[in-house]
Motif scaffolding. Structure first.
Motif, PDB file in Angstrom:
ATOM      1  N   ILE A 201       0.884  -1.437   0.088  1.00 47.34           N
ATOM      2  CA  ILE A 201      -0.100   0.035  -0.022  1.00 47.34           C
ATOM      3  C   ILE A 201       0.843   1.263   0.066  1.00 47.34           C
ATOM      4  CG2 ILE A 201      -1.872  -1.005   1.188  1.00 47.34           C
ATOM      5  CD1 ILE A 201      -1.377   0.213   3.766  1.00 47.34           C
ATOM      6  N   ASN A 202       2.160   1.126   0.643  1.00 41.27           N
ATOM      7  CA  ASN A 202       3.003   2.269   0.734  1.00 41.27           C
ATOM      8  C   ASN A 202       4.039   2.561  -0.469  1.00 41.27           C
ATOM      9  OD1 ASN A 202       4.497  -0.055   1.570  1.00 41.27           O
ATOM     10  ND2 ASN A 202       5.750   1.170   2.568  1.00 41.27           N
ATOM     11  N   VAL A 203       3.828   1.683  -1.516  1.00 39.74           N
ATOM     12  CA  VAL A 203       5.162   1.967  -2.236  1.00 39.74           C
ATOM     13  C   VAL A 203       5.068   3.150  -3.156  1.00 39.74           C
ATOM     14  CG1 VAL A 203       5.380  -0.586  -2.603  1.00 39.74           C
ATOM     15  CG2 VAL A 203       3.782   0.577  -4.128  1.00 39.74           C
ATOM     16  N   LEU A 204       4.155   3.880  -3.337  1.00 42.06           N
ATOM     17  CA  LEU A 204       4.227   5.196  -4.147  1.00 42.06           C
ATOM     18  C   LEU A 204       4.292   6.640  -3.200  1.00 42.06           C
ATOM     19  CD1 LEU A 204       1.611   4.486  -7.080  1.00 42.06           C
ATOM     20  CD2 LEU A 204       4.220   4.412  -7.096  1.00 42.06           C
ATOM     21  N   GLN A 205       4.358   6.314  -1.974  1.00 45.90           N
ATOM     22  CA  GLN A 205       4.294   7.348  -0.971  1.00 45.90           C
ATOM     23  C   GLN A 205       5.762   7.936  -0.761  1.00 45.90           C
ATOM     24  OE1 GLN A 205       2.702   5.568   2.687  1.00 45.90           O
ATOM     25  NE2 GLN A 205       0.770   5.186   1.822  1.00 45.90           N
ATOM     26  N   VAL A 206       5.492   9.182  -0.565  1.00 45.16           N
ATOM     27  CA  VAL A 206       6.855   9.951  -0.041  1.00 45.16           C
ATOM     28  C   VAL A 206       6.811  10.202   1.316  1.00 45.16           C
ATOM     29  CG1 VAL A 206       7.059  10.963  -2.387  1.00 45.16           C
ATOM     30  CG2 VAL A 206       5.654  12.401  -0.593  1.00 45.16           C
ATOM     31  N   ASN A 207       8.123  10.182   1.864  1.00 43.33           N
ATOM     32  CA  ASN A 207       8.240  10.291   3.445  1.00 43.33           C
ATOM     33  C   ASN A 207       8.662  11.749   3.848  1.00 43.33           C
ATOM     34  OD1 ASN A 207       8.420   7.358   3.284  1.00 43.33           O
ATOM     35  ND2 ASN A 207      10.334   7.521   2.085  1.00 43.33           N
ATOM     36  N   LYS A 208       7.862  12.565   3.584  1.00 45.73           N
ATOM     37  CA  LYS A 208       8.154  14.056   3.954  1.00 45.73           C
ATOM     38  C   LYS A 208       8.117  14.289   5.442  1.00 45.73           C
ATOM     39  CE  LYS A 208       5.694  15.903  -0.294  1.00 45.73           C
ATOM     40  NZ  LYS A 208       4.399  16.788  -0.756  1.00 45.73           N
ATOM     41  N   PHE A 221      13.168   3.749  -7.204  1.00 52.08           N
ATOM     42  CA  PHE A 221      13.657   2.554  -7.864  1.00 52.08           C
ATOM     43  C   PHE A 221      12.983   1.712  -8.774  1.00 52.08           C
ATOM     44  CE2 PHE A 221      15.439   3.465  -3.643  1.00 52.08           C
ATOM     45  CZ  PHE A 221      16.886   3.187  -3.858  1.00 52.08           C
ATOM     46  N   PHE A 222      11.609   2.212  -9.068  1.00 50.40           N
ATOM     47  CA  PHE A 222      10.836   1.458  -9.824  1.00 50.40           C
ATOM     48  C   PHE A 222      10.867   1.725 -11.565  1.00 50.40           C
ATOM     49  CE2 PHE A 222       7.129   1.540  -6.515  1.00 50.40           C
ATOM     50  CZ  PHE A 222       7.760   0.477  -5.785  1.00 50.40           C
ATOM     51  N   ASP A 223      10.949   1.018 -12.366  1.00 49.54           N
ATOM     52  CA  ASP A 223      10.978   0.927 -13.700  1.00 49.54           C
ATOM     53  C   ASP A 223       9.580   1.134 -14.094  1.00 49.54           C
ATOM     54  OD1 ASP A 223      13.967   0.680 -14.466  1.00 49.54           O
ATOM     55  OD2 ASP A 223      13.719  -0.936 -13.261  1.00 49.54           O
ATOM     56  N   PHE A 224       8.731   0.413 -13.488  1.00 53.68           N
ATOM     57  CA  PHE A 224       7.328   0.615 -14.058  1.00 53.68           C
ATOM     58  C   PHE A 224       6.508   0.510 -12.871  1.00 53.68           C
ATOM     59  CE2 PHE A 224       3.122  -0.913 -15.632  1.00 53.68           C
ATOM     60  CZ  PHE A 224       3.265   0.012 -17.172  1.00 53.68           C
ATOM     61  N   SER A 225       5.376   1.372 -12.718  1.00 50.71           N
ATOM     62  CA  SER A 225       4.511   1.349 -11.393  1.00 50.71           C
ATOM     63  C   SER A 225       3.037   1.152 -11.936  1.00 50.71           C
ATOM     64  CB  SER A 225       4.700   2.486 -10.676  1.00 50.71           C
ATOM     65  OG  SER A 225       4.478   3.655 -11.307  1.00 50.71           O
ATOM     66  N   ILE A 226       2.344   0.366 -11.028  1.00 45.96           N
ATOM     67  CA  ILE A 226       0.765   0.238 -11.018  1.00 45.96           C
ATOM     68  C   ILE A 226       0.094   0.563  -9.882  1.00 45.96           C
ATOM     69  CG2 ILE A 226      -0.959  -1.519 -11.686  1.00 45.96           C
ATOM     70  CD1 ILE A 226       1.198  -2.945 -12.936  1.00 45.96           C
ATOM     71  N   TYR A 227      -1.034   1.329  -9.936  1.00 42.96           N
ATOM     72  CA  TYR A 227      -2.104   1.627  -8.943  1.00 42.96           C
ATOM     73  C   TYR A 227      -3.208   1.021  -8.992  1.00 42.96           C
ATOM     74  CZ  TYR A 227      -4.588   4.061  -5.252  1.00 42.96           C
ATOM     75  OH  TYR A 227      -5.319   4.510  -4.317  1.00 42.96           O
ATOM     76  N   ASN A 288      -3.088   8.992   2.633  1.00 40.52           N
ATOM     77  CA  ASN A 288      -1.784   8.449   2.189  1.00 40.52           C
ATOM     78  C   ASN A 288      -1.575   7.894   0.996  1.00 40.52           C
ATOM     79  OD1 ASN A 288      -0.476   9.655   4.864  1.00 40.52           O
ATOM     80  ND2 ASN A 288      -1.403   7.913   5.732  1.00 40.52           N
ATOM     81  N   ILE A 289      -2.725   6.835   0.597  1.00 37.09           N
ATOM     82  CA  ILE A 289      -2.587   5.705  -0.477  1.00 37.09           C
ATOM     83  C   ILE A 289      -3.277   6.694  -1.732  1.00 37.09           C
ATOM     84  CG2 ILE A 289      -3.093   3.725  -1.248  1.00 37.09           C
ATOM     85  CD1 ILE A 289      -3.492   2.904   1.640  1.00 37.09           C
ATOM     86  N   ARG A 290      -4.373   6.801  -1.844  1.00 37.69           N
ATOM     87  CA  ARG A 290      -5.105   7.516  -2.857  1.00 37.69           C
ATOM     88  C   ARG A 290      -4.440   8.610  -3.461  1.00 37.69           C
ATOM     89  NH1 ARG A 290     -10.916   6.983  -2.565  1.00 37.69           N
ATOM     90  NH2 ARG A 290     -10.733   5.019  -3.335  1.00 37.69           N
ATOM     91  N   PRO A 291      -3.706   9.448  -2.725  1.00 39.46           N
ATOM     92  CA  PRO A 291      -3.277  10.760  -3.248  1.00 39.46           C
ATOM     93  C   PRO A 291      -1.944  10.349  -4.258  1.00 39.46           C
ATOM     94  CG  PRO A 291      -3.695  11.135  -0.952  1.00 39.46           C
ATOM     95  CD  PRO A 291      -4.021   9.818  -1.196  1.00 39.46           C
ATOM     96  N   THR A 292      -1.553   9.220  -4.072  1.00 40.38           N
ATOM     97  CA  THR A 292      -0.408   8.967  -4.672  1.00 40.38           C
ATOM     98  C   THR A 292      -0.591   8.253  -6.157  1.00 40.38           C
ATOM     99  OG1 THR A 292      -0.040   6.545  -3.941  1.00 40.38           O
ATOM    100  CG2 THR A 292       0.796   8.256  -2.466  1.00 40.38           C
ATOM    101  N   LYS A 293      -1.848   7.962  -6.551  1.00 37.42           N
ATOM    102  CA  LYS A 293      -2.225   7.022  -7.574  1.00 37.42           C
ATOM    103  C   LYS A 293      -1.656   7.910  -8.851  1.00 37.42           C
ATOM    104  CE  LYS A 293      -6.966   8.417  -8.752  1.00 37.42           C
ATOM    105  NZ  LYS A 293      -8.387   7.935  -8.855  1.00 37.42           N
ATOM    106  N   ASN A 294      -1.706   8.998  -9.061  1.00 38.13           N
ATOM    107  CA  ASN A 294      -1.336   9.641 -10.183  1.00 38.13           C
ATOM    108  C   ASN A 294       0.333   9.670 -10.311  1.00 38.13           C
ATOM    109  OD1 ASN A 294      -3.916  10.250 -11.182  1.00 38.13           O
ATOM    110  ND2 ASN A 294      -3.847  12.294 -10.136  1.00 38.13           N
ATOM    111  N   ARG A 295       0.962   9.277  -9.336  1.00 41.87           N
ATOM    112  CA  ARG A 295       2.401   8.876  -9.411  1.00 41.87           C
ATOM    113  C   ARG A 295       2.796   7.714 -10.327  1.00 41.87           C
ATOM    114  NH1 ARG A 295       5.665   8.446  -5.322  1.00 41.87           N
ATOM    115  NH2 ARG A 295       7.127   9.895  -6.432  1.00 41.87           N
ATOM    116  N   ALA A 296       1.660   6.835 -10.619  1.00 43.76           N
ATOM    117  CA  ALA A 296       2.012   5.690 -11.187  1.00 43.76           C
ATOM    118  C   ALA A 296       1.996   5.641 -12.628  1.00 43.76           C
ATOM    119  CB  ALA A 296       0.650   4.696 -10.917  1.00 43.76           C
TER     120      ALA A 296
END
Length: 316
Positions: A201-208, A221-227, A288-296
């Motif tokens: 669940i946390n893999v697209l989050q940032v640690n501000k 570190f990802f070459d391709f990401s999926i949400y 924390n999770i849904r706000p990261t979906k557009n980073r995928a």
């Protein structure tokens, strides 16, 4: 006084309907038997042959295309730098809410990619193993925030990914038990993989919020990401149904962390699962999770029954 009109901005994604996406498949000879689909599907999911053909085969073909381009780029860079270096693993990140079906998506992709012509070695690592042990969470007062960014050993996860992308041939990662609801002492061995899928669940989050951790993120570190996405009402229903199924299976075992809930009635189980969702998982999803979906790089949007209805691919 100046007034501003809302301007429709172009999207960073290309959107495909289910039918449009299904038509992209080159109809490879890769198939999954009914037994294989049953082994790969989640506790309250059913993977149909149609879902594999229409959604996951085109998706695996797209990922394989990215992998081939990464291999070509590596060869070209070796030639440019006049150095012979070993190709590091291709890393795929899969994110999304609790109960949305990330693990099933990860297992399907792992199986399908491993059957492509080059037969790559594909390992699957879940970030559950990088949750802090329960004793530490209890000590820090974080048990009710399990799954939130602060409940993970992010430094260890970043260390693993750094080793992975540095070309380490042998690595060990922590394992997690959903039965005991805690990290295990046993380790998962990751040895000379061609592809590694990192699911959590946390893999697209940032640690501000954590100033001690360098500004390096898991997704770097990802070459391709999926949400994996879905409406919250659907996810909540899947969460409740899974809780009820576990009540009748895993919770019956004395070693289960949730053993004390094995005798809940259906009504009590629904109420208890809904309370957990509203106080923990739903809050984590929205904050924390849904706000990261557009980073995928790609978003799978599910409808009822875990059926993928829409696919969004980030423009390159």
């Amino acid at each position: 006084m100046t007034t501003y009109q809302m301007v429709s901005r172009p999207s960073a994604f290309t959107t495909f309907t289910r039918n449009e996406w299904a038509n992209l498949s080159h109809k490879t000879s890769i198939t999954l038997t009914a037994d294989e689909r049953e082994q790969l599907q989640g506790l309250n999911e059913t993977i149909s042959a149609e879902e594999v053909t229409d959604i996951y085969l085109p998706l695996s073909e797209l990922i394989y295309l990215h992998m081939k381009h990464a291999n070509h780029l590596h060869k070209d860079l070796n030639q440019f730098f006049q150095k012979k270096t070993k190709k590091v693993p291709f890393v795929i990140g899969i994110a999304g809410s609790v109960s949305v079906g990330k693990s099933t998506t990860a297992r399907l992709i792992q199986t399908l990619i491993s059957r492509f012509p080059t037969q790559p070695k594909v390992d699957l690592v879940t970030t559950d193993g990088f949750l802090l042990p329960n004793a530490v969470l209890e000590e820090r007062g974080l048990m009710k925030r399990k799954g939130f960014p602060e409940s993970y050993d992010i430094e260890s996860l970043l260390g693993f990914l750094t080793d992975l992308k540095s070309g380490c041939a042998y690595m060990e990662t922590p394992l997690y038990s959903h039965l005991t609801y805690d990290r295990l002492t046993e380790k998962q061995i990751v040895e000379e993989p061609d592809v590694v899928i990192v699911e959590g669940i946390n893999v697209l989050q940032v640690n501000k919020k954590n100033k001690k951790i360098p500004q390096m993120f898991v997704s770097d570190f990802f070459d391709f990401s999926i949400y994996v996405d879905a409406e919250e009402d659907n996810i909540l229903n899947w969460y409740i149904e899974r809780f009820k199924l576990l009540r009748n299976t895993a919770f019956q075992k004395p070693e289960s962390f949730f053993h004390r809930y094995r005798h809940l009635s259906d009504e009590e189980a629904v109420g208890f699962a809904t309370d957990i969702w509203k106080s923990i998982n739903g809050v984590n999803l929205e904050r924390n999770i849904r706000p990261t979906k557009n980073r995928a790089d790609l978003i799978l949007k599910k409808g009822a029954g875990h059926r993928v209805e829409e696919i969004m691919v980030k423009k390159k």
